[in-house]
Design an enzyme around this catalytic site. Structure first.
Site, short mmCIF file in Angstrom:
data_model
loop_
_atom_site.label_atom_id
_atom_site.label_comp_id
_atom_site.label_asym_id
_atom_site.label_seq_id
_atom_site.Cartn_x
_atom_site.Cartn_y
_atom_site.Cartn_z
N ILE A 317 33.06 42.44 41.90
CA ILE A 317 33.72 43.37 40.98
C ILE A 317 34.69 44.27 41.73
CG2 ILE A 317 33.35 45.30 39.39
CD1 ILE A 317 30.62 44.07 38.73
N GLN A 320 37.79 42.39 42.70
CA GLN A 320 38.63 42.19 41.52
C GLN A 320 39.37 43.47 41.16
OE1 GLN A 320 39.31 39.57 39.63
NE2 GLN A 320 40.26 40.54 37.86
N GLU A 321 38.69 44.60 41.31
CA GLU A 321 39.28 45.87 40.91
C GLU A 321 40.26 46.42 41.95
OE1 GLU A 321 39.02 47.34 38.11
OE2 GLU A 321 37.34 46.33 37.15
N SER A 322 39.90 46.37 43.22
CA SER A 322 40.70 47.09 44.23
C SER A 322 40.99 46.31 45.50
CB SER A 322 39.97 48.38 44.62
OG SER A 322 38.77 48.07 45.33
N TYR A 447 38.64 37.86 33.56
CA TYR A 447 37.95 38.82 34.42
C TYR A 447 36.57 38.31 34.81
CZ TYR A 447 36.04 43.41 35.82
OH TYR A 447 35.48 44.46 36.49
#
Length: 500
Positions: A317, A320-322, A447
């Site tokens: 996660i 994927q986010e940062s 996602y």
């Protein structure tokens, strides 16, 4: 004679008194005249504390995101309202023609819905200077011959949105091509046109270039044929009869965000369609897996134990986010390893989103909260996968998708069924019937799939590292039997909750 002298001495005083009285009366009269003047459009907005904009719920305008209302037009309007120090109120109008009628009649201070500036529309409303440029494009199904010009479209089934600038353009072309015909439907989005061409339900359609760009990967059989005319510009629409005070403030605001780069940043954010996996690239991901992940792995393992999730899932996660960048920032307001919004961070007690530990713990807690809010009957792995989708799109849109799934005979508690209906949240005929309106429904599907892909690679990499460590510490340096790695996937190829 003495009375006459006495009267003469009193004249200056009496004259001064009368002059003062006259001045007071004159000031009062002027004040009354000013007070009786109708307030300007800008003064009305400032006095009411509310900017009323007419728009249309949809992908290029405004919609409910996982952290509140969002969208390109919404971001522009909210920025304008903030610059005025007032609250933004959006009045929804689905039909473009009715929207222009509303603003022309003063039912709202302006209209903002990706409106193309055309001569015909300029006779009805006053447009701001352009803030975005788009090109009308004809699309076709790649299974057929690619049309090279309008002549190749004659006799085909051409569909456009009723009341759109595309209709105006076709009316102009009909003067040169009398045999040109088309169909108009009002309750469609351009994404609907792309899907209909993709499925072969219509031969051709006309969409704007920005809509084609963000949806081309979703509907690959809908291909670009040619541009229909020169690039056109979009603007906000104001009443022609109103004074220019609010209009001029809008002009100044749009010029400012154009100069400081905010406008370009917003256009990139909302109209780009980069795949996070392809953008990072396999080599880049591998490099970060080896160089960045070890720095954060102990923290991820600690937080994962606290919230009862696998650390590989949290690692996926956060990548994927940062991309495991603790200082990652977005102009939309999300920051940190888990890219938390200011609102979410406040609700979770996160005081510094750029602090890796606070960000990781906050994101993990938020995911676990979504996980527990789902109905108890939903079991893993579906429970975790649905929670991941809600992390991306919001619980409201997830519930809408589950409602659609049930309506169509699917199981709303199974991810493999819900993921089929999430993309329908981007289609007007479906999201109009749901509580939370439009959503970029394909994004939570991508996602979840991306996270599962990242998680599998991270888990495999971790196993390889453990093997290498075991071999390096083997005291007798004797060859062991080949390691047997137990498959933790179920029949559907999805890891159970103990791994998720």
């Amino acid at each position: 004679m003495s009375k006459l002298r006495q009267y003469a001495r009193q004249l200056p005083q009496r004259f001064s008194f009368k002059r003062t009285l006259f001045g007071v009366l004159l000031i009062a009269l002027c004040g009354a005249l000013v007070a009786s003047r109708p307030p300007t459009a800008l003064e009305q907005v400032l006095a009411s504390g509310t900017l009323v904009a007419i728009s249309r719920n949809g992908p290029t305008t405004y919609y409910e995101g996982p952290n509140g209302t969002t969208g390109f037009e919404y971001a522009l309007l909210q920025g304008f309202a903030d610059s005025l120090g007032v609250t933004l109120e959006i009045r929804e109008q689905e039909h473009l023609g009715a929207m222009l009628d509303m603003v022309a009649e003063g039912d709202g201070q302006l209209a903002a819905a990706g409106l193309t500036i055309t001569p015909q529309r300029q006779q009805q409303v006053r447009f701001t200077s352009p803030y975005l440029e788009v090109t009308q494009q004809l699309i076709y199904n790649r299974g057929g011959a690619k049309p090279q010009s309008i002549e190749d479209v004659l006799g085909g089934d051409l569909l456009v949105i009723a009341g759109s600038s595309h209709v105006e353009r076709l009316q102009q072309l009909k003067a040169d091509y009398p045999e040109l015909s088309w169909r108009e439907e009002p309750n469609l989005e351009m994404i609907d046109l792309l899907e209909m061409v993709h499925r072969g339900e219509v031969d051709y359609a006309i969409v704007d270039s920005n809509a084609y760009h963000i949806n081309a990967q979703t509907f690959p059989r809908a291909r670009l044929a040619f541009d229909v005319g020169e690039p056109e510009t979009l603007g906000w629409a104001f009443p022609r009869w109103a004074d220019r005070s609010l209009y001029q403030r809008a002009q100044a605001y749009l010029a400012q965000i154009d100069d400081n780069g905010v406008l370009d940043s917003l256009a990139t954010e909302f109209f780009s369609n980069d795949d996070p996996v392809s953008t990072g690239g396999a080599l880049l991901f591998t490099h970060r897996l080896e160089k960045r992940l070890p720095q954060w792995q102990p923290l991820m393992q600690q937080v994962a134990d606290e919230v009862d999730l696998s650390w590989q899932l949290l690692a996926a996660i956060s990548y994927q986010e940062s991309h495991w960048n603790p200082e990652a920032r977005s102009h939309t307001g999300v920051r940190g390893l888990m890219m938390l919004t200011r609102t979410t961070a406040k609700e979770l007690g996160v005081k510094n989103r750029l602090d890796p530990e606070q960000s990781m713990r906050g994101g993990a807690t938020y995911l676990k909260d979504l996980y527990t809010r789902l109905p108890e009957r939903i079991q893993d792995p579906d429970r975790t996968l649905l929670a991941l989708a809600a992390y991306n799109t919001g619980m409201g849109h997830l519930e809408d998708a589950r409602v659609l799934t049930q309506r169509h005979g699917g199981d709303p508690d199974k991810w493999q069924d819900v993921e089929k209906y999430l993309p329908l949240l981007a289609k007007r005929k479906y999201y109009r019937t749901l509580k939370h309106g439009y959503a970029r429904g394909w994004e939570p599907v991508q996602y979840v799939n991306n996270i599962l892909r990242f998680r599998d690679i991270i888990a495999w990499h971790d196993q390889q590292e453990q093997r290498r460590l075991a071999m390096a510490t083997n005291a007798d340096n004797t060859p062991d039997e080949p390691s047997k790695v137990k498959s933790e996937r179920n029949d559907n190829g999805i890891m159970p909750m103990s791994v998720l």
